[in-house]
Enzyme design. Structure first.
Site, PDB file in Angstrom:
ATOM      1  N   ALA A  72     -30.040  -4.325   1.934  1.00 40.94           N
ATOM      2  CA  ALA A  72     -30.593  -4.167   3.280  1.00 40.94           C
ATOM      3  C   ALA A  72     -29.667  -3.345   4.166  1.00 40.94           C
ATOM      4  O   ALA A  72     -29.840  -3.303   5.379  1.00 40.94           O
ATOM      5  CB  ALA A  72     -30.819  -5.546   3.908  1.00 40.94           C
ATOM      6  N   SER A  82     -23.946  -6.431   1.131  1.00 41.50           N
ATOM      7  CA  SER A  82     -23.741  -7.592   0.255  1.00 41.50           C
ATOM      8  C   SER A  82     -22.759  -7.240  -0.851  1.00 41.50           C
ATOM      9  O   SER A  82     -22.036  -8.110  -1.340  1.00 41.50           O
ATOM     10  CB  SER A  82     -25.069  -8.046  -0.344  1.00 41.50           C
ATOM     11  OG  SER A  82     -25.578  -7.087  -1.248  1.00 41.50           O
ATOM     12  N   SER A  83     -22.711  -5.951  -1.228  1.00 37.48           N
ATOM     13  CA  SER A  83     -21.814  -5.556  -2.323  1.00 37.48           C
ATOM     14  C   SER A  83     -20.349  -5.674  -1.897  1.00 37.48           C
ATOM     15  O   SER A  83     -19.521  -6.189  -2.643  1.00 37.48           O
ATOM     16  CB  SER A  83     -22.131  -4.140  -2.793  1.00 37.48           C
ATOM     17  OG  SER A  83     -22.010  -3.204  -1.746  1.00 37.48           O
ATOM     18  N   ASP A 123     -17.290  -0.546   4.679  1.00 39.30           N
ATOM     19  CA  ASP A 123     -17.854  -1.856   4.350  1.00 39.30           C
ATOM     20  C   ASP A 123     -16.765  -2.833   3.923  1.00 39.30           C
ATOM     21  O   ASP A 123     -16.734  -3.983   4.358  1.00 39.30           O
ATOM     22  CB  ASP A 123     -18.879  -1.730   3.225  1.00 39.30           C
ATOM     23  CG  ASP A 123     -20.005  -0.773   3.585  1.00 39.30           C
ATOM     24  OD1 ASP A 123     -20.086  -0.375   4.760  1.00 39.30           O
ATOM     25  OD2 ASP A 123     -20.793  -0.428   2.686  1.00 39.30           O
ATOM     26  N   GLU A 172     -15.889  -0.256  -6.394  1.00 38.94           N
ATOM     27  CA  GLU A 172     -17.276   0.190  -6.223  1.00 38.94           C
ATOM     28  C   GLU A 172     -17.429   1.665  -6.612  1.00 38.94           C
ATOM     29  O   GLU A 172     -18.394   2.050  -7.267  1.00 38.94           O
ATOM     30  CB  GLU A 172     -17.749  -0.052  -4.784  1.00 38.94           C
ATOM     31  CG  GLU A 172     -19.228   0.269  -4.594  1.00 38.94           C
ATOM     32  CD  GLU A 172     -19.923  -0.518  -3.496  1.00 38.94           C
ATOM     33  OE1 GLU A 172     -19.347  -1.518  -2.994  1.00 38.94           O
ATOM     34  OE2 GLU A 172     -21.051  -0.146  -3.132  1.00 38.94           O
TER      35      GLU A 172
HETATM   36  P1  ADP Z   1     -25.947  -3.659  -0.027  1.00 35.24           P
HETATM   37  O1  ADP Z   1     -24.473  -3.626  -0.226  1.00 35.24           O
HETATM   38  O2  ADP Z   1     -26.396  -2.796   1.107  1.00 35.24           O
HETATM   39  O3  ADP Z   1     -26.502  -5.037   0.092  1.00 35.24           O
HETATM   40  P2  ADP Z   1     -25.893  -2.509  -2.634  1.00 35.24           P
HETATM   41  O4  ADP Z   1     -26.922  -1.876  -3.498  1.00 35.24           O
HETATM   42  O5  ADP Z   1     -24.662  -1.764  -2.323  1.00 35.24           O
HETATM   43  O6  ADP Z   1     -26.621  -3.015  -1.326  1.00 35.24           O
HETATM   44  O7  ADP Z   1     -25.407  -3.852  -3.328  1.00 35.24           O
HETATM   45  C1  ADP Z   1     -26.354  -4.788  -3.805  1.00 35.24           C
HETATM   46  C2  ADP Z   1     -25.914  -5.264  -5.178  1.00 35.24           C
HETATM   47  O8  ADP Z   1     -24.776  -6.132  -5.059  1.00 35.24           O
HETATM   48  C3  ADP Z   1     -26.964  -6.116  -5.879  1.00 35.24           C
HETATM   49  O9  ADP Z   1     -27.900  -5.312  -6.569  1.00 35.24           O
HETATM   50  C4  ADP Z   1     -26.108  -6.939  -6.822  1.00 35.24           C
HETATM   51  O10 ADP Z   1     -25.764  -6.175  -7.975  1.00 35.24           O
HETATM   52  C5  ADP Z   1     -24.850  -7.165  -6.013  1.00 35.24           C
HETATM   53  N1  ADP Z   1     -24.948  -8.444  -5.290  1.00 35.24           N
HETATM   54  C6  ADP Z   1     -25.015  -8.634  -3.963  1.00 35.24           C
HETATM   55  N2  ADP Z   1     -25.096  -9.963  -3.653  1.00 35.24           N
HETATM   56  C7  ADP Z   1     -25.087 -10.606  -4.832  1.00 35.24           C
HETATM   57  C8  ADP Z   1     -25.147 -11.996  -5.218  1.00 35.24           C
HETATM   58  N3  ADP Z   1     -25.263 -12.959  -4.300  1.00 35.24           N
HETATM   59  N4  ADP Z   1     -25.085 -12.282  -6.525  1.00 35.24           N
HETATM   60  C9  ADP Z   1     -24.975 -11.314  -7.450  1.00 35.24           C
HETATM   61  N5  ADP Z   1     -24.921 -10.023  -7.154  1.00 35.24           N
HETATM   62  C10 ADP Z   1     -24.976  -9.649  -5.879  1.00 35.24           C
HETATM   63 MG    MG Z   2     -23.385  -1.866  -0.723  1.00 37.27          MG
END
Ligand code: ADP
Ligand code: MG
Length: 392
Positions: free
Chosen positions: A120, A124-125, A169, A157
């Site tokens: 989003a 989260s990464s 980030d 990353e």
């Molecule tokens: P963003 O960082 O904007 O959320 P990204 O594509 O950079 O999007 O990162 C998302 C990826 O991070 C997911 O596809 C997954 O591989 C990993 N990830 C994020 N949160 C989790 C979680 N709670 N458990 C496992 N993997 C996660």
């Molecule tokens: Mg990310």
């Protein structure tokens, strides 16, 4: 159940500790990081929480409560970047980056759960990387600074997962403090904590996750990056950060390529918008920040062209419902919008955005308030609850 208890149920013994690292939202300074300019993120209340213990046999085991599937088991000394590494590549990449940098880190067992929405634009990464990095730093007593941990997480990353992100980030997840924006200089990574206590002002910051992820985002990011580099070359500077805002008209006149001209105009004017926000906050005019956000959105939409109909609608609906300002945040082509609103009017803004999305036939967006929260930290081992306000 909390992550420590889940860890024990999974691995059959108790973790040594529990750590948390937040997602982030960038208030202003978009597409400025790789131009070595300034950004101003804040930490979200949403976090990745990990229960971790060391292992002496050089094995890394990782498990996520948010992903279907078994524990992933890897040999720490045989880790190598793989393009198809799945989610486990994020924590594994951090262990790899630490070892590559010469730090004496052995194996670990890790179990995590996260409330940061994935994909989003809320990072989260980075939350996942930084929570792993801080846990290993503490457990293996490496004594690394927040900045060093962020750089290692970025290396994980970039070079292990294979995503060419900047360092904003990871710095936000590692170095934010509650009630503050992180004014980060992406050239030397120096930081300033800028007070941003919206509650005291009767204001609220809302995040609208449009739930849209347009596939075109990846190639477009690389294309914008290449265009900015071409602009810097044509202007004889190493990075667009070195073009002063006062010299923008003259710089634009020297650029033959219409596309590069737009990108340069965005980056240089965005740098100025960061300065204006800093100045507004310094003199206590927090409401004045709203208009700068909305200007920033127009620049991302019209000059950089990284917006999309859902982002534009979220901004116009929020502003139409009385918000002080709003803009898309993150890479664009979906993801999230950040909105500055009067606290008393925040519910009405959220309602208006949801209503506009329903009327347009878009999926229901997720709207939540984002007080500037804490960067990565160690939590008490007992009773570290991980509530899930919404499913990922
Ligand atoms: P963003 O960082 O904007 O959320 P990204 O594509 O950079 O999007 O990162 C998302 C990826 O991070 C997911 O596809 C997954 O591989 C990993 N990830 C994020 N949160 C989790 C979680 N709670 N458990 C496992 N993997 C996660
Ligand atoms: Mg990310």
């Amino acid at each position: 159940m909390d992550v420590a208890r889940e860890f024990t149920a999974l691995y059959g013994y108790e973790p040594e500790g529990v750590w948390a690292a937040p997602g982030r939202v960038n208030l202003i300074g978009e597409y400025t990081d790789f131009n070595e300019g300034f950004v101003m993120p804040l930490a979200l209340p949403h976090t990745a929480v990990a229960a971790v213990a060391r292992r002496t046999d050089g094995t890394l085991r990782v498990h996520s409560a948010d992903v279907e599937g078994p524990v992933v088991e890897l040999a720490a000394d045989a880790l190598a970047p793989r393009p198809d590494g799945g989610w486990a590549a994020y924590p594994a990449g951090v262990l790899w980056a630490l070892r590559e940098a010469g730090h004496a880190v052995g194996g670990a067992d890790l179990h995590l759960a996260s409330t940061v929405p994935t994909g989003a634009g809320l990072s989260s990464s980075a939350a996942l990387e930084v929570v792993t990095a801080l846990a290993l730093n503490d457990l293996y007593e490496l004594g690394l600074s927040r900045r060093e941990l962020a750089l290692l997480a970025q290396r994980a990353e970039n070079d292990f997962v294979g995503v060419p992100c900047g360092v904003m980030d990871q710095m936000a997840a590692a170095a934010c403090v509650p009630g503050h924006l992180l004014h980060l200089d992406c050239r030397d990574l120096s930081v300033r904590q800028v007070p941003f206590d919206l509650g005291a002002e009767g204001l609220a910051l809302l995040v609208v996750d449009t739930r849209v992820r347009h596939a075109l985002g990846d190639g477009a990011y690389a294309e914008r990056r290449a265009g900015c580099e071409a602009g810097a070359r044509a202007l004889g500077v190493s990075h667009l950060r070195d073009v002063p805002h006062a010299e923008l008209p003259a710089a634009l006149a020297r650029l033959g390529d219409e596309r590069v001209r737009r990108y340069v105009r965005h980056v240089v004017s965005e740098g100025r918008r960061v300065e204006r926000v800093v100045a507004l906050l310094a003199r206590g005019d927090v409401r004045g920040v709203g208009a700068v956000l909305t200007e920033g959105h127009a620049s991302l939409r019209d000059d950089l062209r990284v917006s999309c109909p859902e982002l534009d609608l979220a901004v116009s609906a929020a502003c139409g419902a009385g918000a002080l300002g709003a803009r898309m945040t993150g890479g664009g082509f979906g993801g999230s919008v950040v909105v500055l609103a009067e606290g008393a009017g925040a519910d009405a803004v959220g309602k208006a955005v949801r209503g506009a999305f329903a009327e347009a036939g878009f999926a229901e967006p997720r709207v939540f308030e984002a007080p500037a929260s804490s960067g990565a930290r160690r939590l008490p081992l007992a009773g570290a609850p991980q509530t899930r306000p919404f499913p990922n």
